[in-house]
Design an enzyme around this catalytic site. Structure first.
Site, short mmCIF file in Angstrom:
data_model
loop_
_atom_site.label_atom_id
_atom_site.label_comp_id
_atom_site.label_asym_id
_atom_site.label_seq_id
_atom_site.Cartn_x
_atom_site.Cartn_y
_atom_site.Cartn_z
N ASP A 14 -60.48 62.89 24.74
CA ASP A 14 -60.02 62.45 23.43
C ASP A 14 -61.27 62.35 22.55
OD1 ASP A 14 -58.02 59.61 22.19
OD2 ASP A 14 -58.91 61.34 21.19
N LYS A 18 -61.33 60.24 11.15
CA LYS A 18 -62.51 59.44 10.80
C LYS A 18 -63.66 60.28 10.29
CE LYS A 18 -60.24 56.66 13.81
NZ LYS A 18 -58.97 57.14 14.42
N TRP A 61 -57.73 52.73 23.94
CA TRP A 61 -56.96 52.62 22.70
C TRP A 61 -55.53 52.22 23.03
CZ3 TRP A 61 -54.13 57.12 20.13
CH2 TRP A 61 -53.69 56.77 18.84
#
Lengths: 423, 459
Positions: free
Chosen positions: B269, B305, B188
């Protein structure tokens, strides 16, 4: 041990291994000291006494000692519930919220707004705004320091320290008068190297409640011009100090009139009662629109690796209220009501102490302004208030007037009198 | 200014119709006026280098920062007037109609909160909503996790995944003996900055294999194997961003053994739990394997999300420690990181999450909606794959259905991406990553056309 683990797995034996024998990586982590302010509430909550009084944290309470959700906030929430998309805000936050917020600080008809000269981003309440600015200061003025008043909100020191900006202090509070040490303050401003960065409380100084007069602010502003100092205003109590947001922004307006390119942290924690929503704004006044665009982009670059973009809910409450004339008027009324109640409690506390025949002067209770009263009590006296009277405040003698009610002001005055009468 | 000064001063500023340059001139004029009243300050003359009389910004040297590469995609998309434009940039879920989605269960939770008049908006504690923290730990580690039952886990509420990573990084920079974190290539876009600003230095380990569009497992093992003992390693718990390439469970087990044997510290993560396979427990397996061996690890959790709470910034940061005593001390130090950053986290989103997680019915409703989102994404993968095959687009596109989670790493290069943006109004990050969530049955053909054109015309 490690080779045994690999061997076993090659043999097809399922073995959970390799880690149990290791000691913790965190063996040497010391327990951190409790936050001096928030620790007070913890102690209060743990106290079983029915008479206990919490005048620690600066969160507004009504006359029944209850937290308050403003009617304008309830209405705003009612309107937005079910409608929110919850999508990411831009990195700079809600544009609408920021626009309305800048009007409050800079004035609705400010030329700076018209000329788009203010770089501004939504921030995580006052703390977040100060921290973003401190990080920005470190990045773009790496050789600078920050001058912080004595005393100040304890977390200010933490913020600039974590941003790795060196700190110095300047005189502010005068213990002898329980007022402003104006002469020493001006000396410090003059003696600081030209172009120094100063942290100023726009109104309702925390923790002392001592603000410069308008005249004094003008002199401070003038001297800042002479020295080319940078003024960073932390405004956490606009509206909450006098009851009138315009009046509470006077110091900032004086500086703006004098042409200073200020920075400003704004918070809605107290004046809209949005504490836990973490809504605020950081603004930096620039020479022109182009510079403002550049500065804003850099502020966003600091926010992105900290939290990406700010929370939407609180911002939506603010923009709903400030964007609707009726709701905004309701808010102004409610802010004034809160400020008035506090002013009323100041008068009551002082009168009670004087009636008890206290040998000390308590004028400062009504001279000071905003949520806090710097009582002048010693840490030992504060400790006795807690142990003997179940009254909780921070050890610097700071009383959160918001915690004072008609129901407890007599008890509080009596207790203060008891611990101070033999001084 | 005193009344005396004011009368000496030309009053340009009263005319609102003047232009901005006039206003600046009038401001300068006010500065240049010498005060005539006597004051104790008059004896001080202006320092030669003082800013008296100028309005120069101390930040005049600040240049405009480049757009964030990911968020900049949406900025560009918003500017495009084409009716056919498609935003496949940010990983935010979209419905079949291309609309953002607020989960029904989230709406229900919100209504409950709004209707509860006893709720106040007071400050949360520094580490956030206690119930939220407990429930989040159970969600990621499993309710029966020995680490939880033994009170060895400290969990603090943070601002979504970003905030959790940043708090973790700052904690490590202060309290851990190793300052280097190894991050996969690619990862990311925001990861390097988060860790660097948090005080760590960043190194990389091989991860994605462009040749296979899969995992470069050998390279991964070699690079982690040669990392110094104690180094921190960032692991994507599931649905690797941006590639969608995850290790198999067997590969995870090998990674675990290697890391434990070298004393490497895992920092997970977890931004897509439940979103990858559609099953919450399955998507947490990698983390649970590491916790099961009794060792320590760090976990950043995001609800952006999987609960669609993007803008509410809800997340949790956990450290699994060797003992309850260590966990307590660690928690106290986390507070010192958080307090000077934002004092305490925002209450709204965490309250929604806690409302849902604590209620059996709502939790179940959530799992159903979550699976529906994950299933829609999987079906988009299949539709895109089929569409490319139908067009005879050159190349092997099976990675589209092998990769998992919200993103597909198409393998398209930046020239091809630029072509697709210009000619077909497709917005995606220049590394070739597309957010499958931004696709619908209606728009798949357009994307397939664009990819086909890009590949055939630009090689």
């Amino acid at each position: 041990m490690a080779s045994r683990a690999i061997l076993q797995s090659r043999q097809g034996i399922s073995v959970i291994s390799g880690a149990r024998w290791m000691s913790s990586w965190w063996k040497n982590v010391e327990p951190a000291p409790k936050d001096p302010i928030l620790g007070v509430t913890e102690a209060f909550l743990a106290d079983p006494s029915p008479n206990k009084v919490n005048v620690g944290v600066g969160a507004y309470r009504d006359d029944n000692g209850k937290p308050v959700v403003l009617a304008c906030v309830r209405e705003a929430e009612r309107r937005i519930a079910g409608n929110m998309k919850m999508e990411y805000l831009p990195m700079g936050g809600s544009v609408k919220m920021v626009e309305e917020t800048l009007k409050l600080a800079y004035g609705e008809n400010s030329d700076l707004l018209k000329d788009k000269r203010i770089a501004a981003v939504q921030a995580l309440s006052g703390t977040g705004a100060c921290r973003l600015f401190a990080d920005y200061q470190k990045r773009f003025k790496p050789e600078s320091q920050i001058y912080i008043p004595v005393p100040t909100w304890a977390n200010h020191h933490n913020i600039w320290r974590d941003a790795q900006v060196p700190q110095r202090t300047f005189h502010y509070y005068h213990p002898a008068t329980r007022g402003l040490d104006f002469a020493s303050l001006m000396d410090d401003i003059k003696n600081a190297p030209n172009g120094s960065f100063f942290l100023l409380h726009a109104c309702a100084h925390n923790p002392t409640g001592v603000d410069p007069s308008e005249e004094q602010w003008r002199e401070i502003s003038h001297q800042f011009k002479v020295k080319g100092h940078f003024a960073f205003f932390d405004m956490a109590y606009q509206g909450f100090a006098s009851g009138d947001p315009e009046r509470d922004a006077k110091a900032i307006r004086i500086f703006l009139e004098d042409g200073h390119l200020i920075g400003c942290a704004q918070s809605y924690a107290k004046n809209m009662g949005l504490y836990g929503q973490r809504v605020g704004c950081l603004s930096v006044v620039c020479e022109d629109e182009k510079q403002a665009v550049a500065v804003k982009s850099q502020l966003q670059q600091l926010a992105r690796p900290m939290y990406s973009n700010p929370p939407v809910h609180g911002a939506l409450i603010v923009s709903t209220i400030l964007g609707d004339p009726e709701l905004k008027n309701l808010w102004l009324k409610e802010v004034k009501m809160m400020a008035d109640r506090i002013i009323g409690m100041r008068i009551a506390l002082r009168e009670n102490l004087e009636k008890l025949g206290s040998p000390l002067s308590w004028e400062h209770i009504t001279n000071q302004i905003g949520m806090f009263c710097y009582s002048g009590m010693t840490p030992e006296q504060v400790d006795r208030l807690a142990s003997n009277f179940h009254i909780y405040m921070t050890r610097n003698g700071r009383i959160s007037m918001a915690g004072v009610t008609t129901g407890n002001v007599g008890y509080l005055a009596n207790a203060i009198h008891e611990v101070t009468k033999s001084v | 200014m005193s009344p005396q000064e004011e009368s000496d001063c030309p009053r340009f500023d009263q005319a609102h119709s003047f232009s901005s340059s006039d206003r600046r001139i009038s401001a300068l004029v006010r500065h240049l006026t010498v005060p005539t009243h006597a004051s104790p300050m008059d004896s001080i003359s202006a320092a030669p280098t003082s800013a008296f009389g100028t309005a120069d910004s101390v930040f005049a040297h600040v240049v405009q920062a480049p757009e964030d590469p990911i968020l900049g995609v949406t900025v560009a998309y918003n500017k495009d007037p084409s009716p056919n434009k498609l935003n496949l940039g940010v990983g935010a879920y979209r419905t079949e109609e291309g609309k953002p989605l607020v989960l029904n269960v989230v709406r229900r939770a919100e209504q409950q909160l709004v209707n509860d008049r006893s709720r106040v908006k007071e400050y949360l504690p520094i580490i956030g909503l206690a119930e939220f923290n407990k429930l989040s730990a159970k969600l990621i580690f499993g309710a029966e996790s020995p680490a939880i039952l033994e009170n060895r886990v400290t969990t603090v509420q943070c601002l979504s995944g970003t905030g959790s990573l940043r708090v973790g990084a700052e904690f490590l920079a202060r309290h851990y003996h190793e300052r280097t974190i190894y991050i996969p290539v690619p990862t990311w876009g925001n990861h390097p900055k988060v860790f660097t600003l948090g005080g760590l230095s960043v190194k990389t380990y091989r991860y994605y294999d462009p040749a296979t569009r899969g995992l470069n497992f050998q390279g991964l093992l070699e690079d982690l194997g040669s990392a110094p003992s104690g180094a921190i390693v960032l692991l994507h718990a599931c649905a690797h961003n941006p590639t969608g390439v995850d290790p198999t469970l067997e590969q995870w087990e090998q990674i675990r053994q290697l890391m434990r044997s070298k004393g490497l510290l895992p920092f997970f993560d977890s931004a897509y739990q439940g979103f990858a396979s559609g099953r919450l427990d399955a998507d947490a397996q990698s983390i649970r394997m590491f916790v099961a061996d009794g060792g320590e690890c760090l976990v950043a959790q995001s609800y952006a999300k999987n609960m669609g709470l993007y803008g509410e910034r809800v997340g949790a940061f956990s450290i699994v420690c060797k003992s309850a005593d260590v966990a307590r001390r660690v928690e106290s130090q986390l507070k010192l990181v958080i307090r000077p950053m934002y004092s305490n986290p925002p209450i709204h989103g965490a309250s929604i999450v806690a409302t849902i997680l604590r209620d059996r019915d709502m939790y179940n409703e959530w799992t159903v909606e979550l699976k529906a989102m994950a299933d829609r994404i999987i079906s988009m993968r299949h539709e895109l794959f089929d569409a490319l095959r139908a067009r005879g687009t050159p190349g092997d596109w099976s990675h589209i259905i092998k990769q998992i989670g919200m993103f597909t790493f198409t393998g398209l290069n930046s020239e091809q991406v630029a072509f697709m943006t210009k000619e077909y109004h497709i917005y995606m990050t220049s590394d070739g990553r597309i957010s499958m969530a931004g696709l619908s049955s209606r728009t798949v053909p357009h994307l397939a056309d664009a990819i086909h054109a890009a590949v055939t015309r630009m090689g």
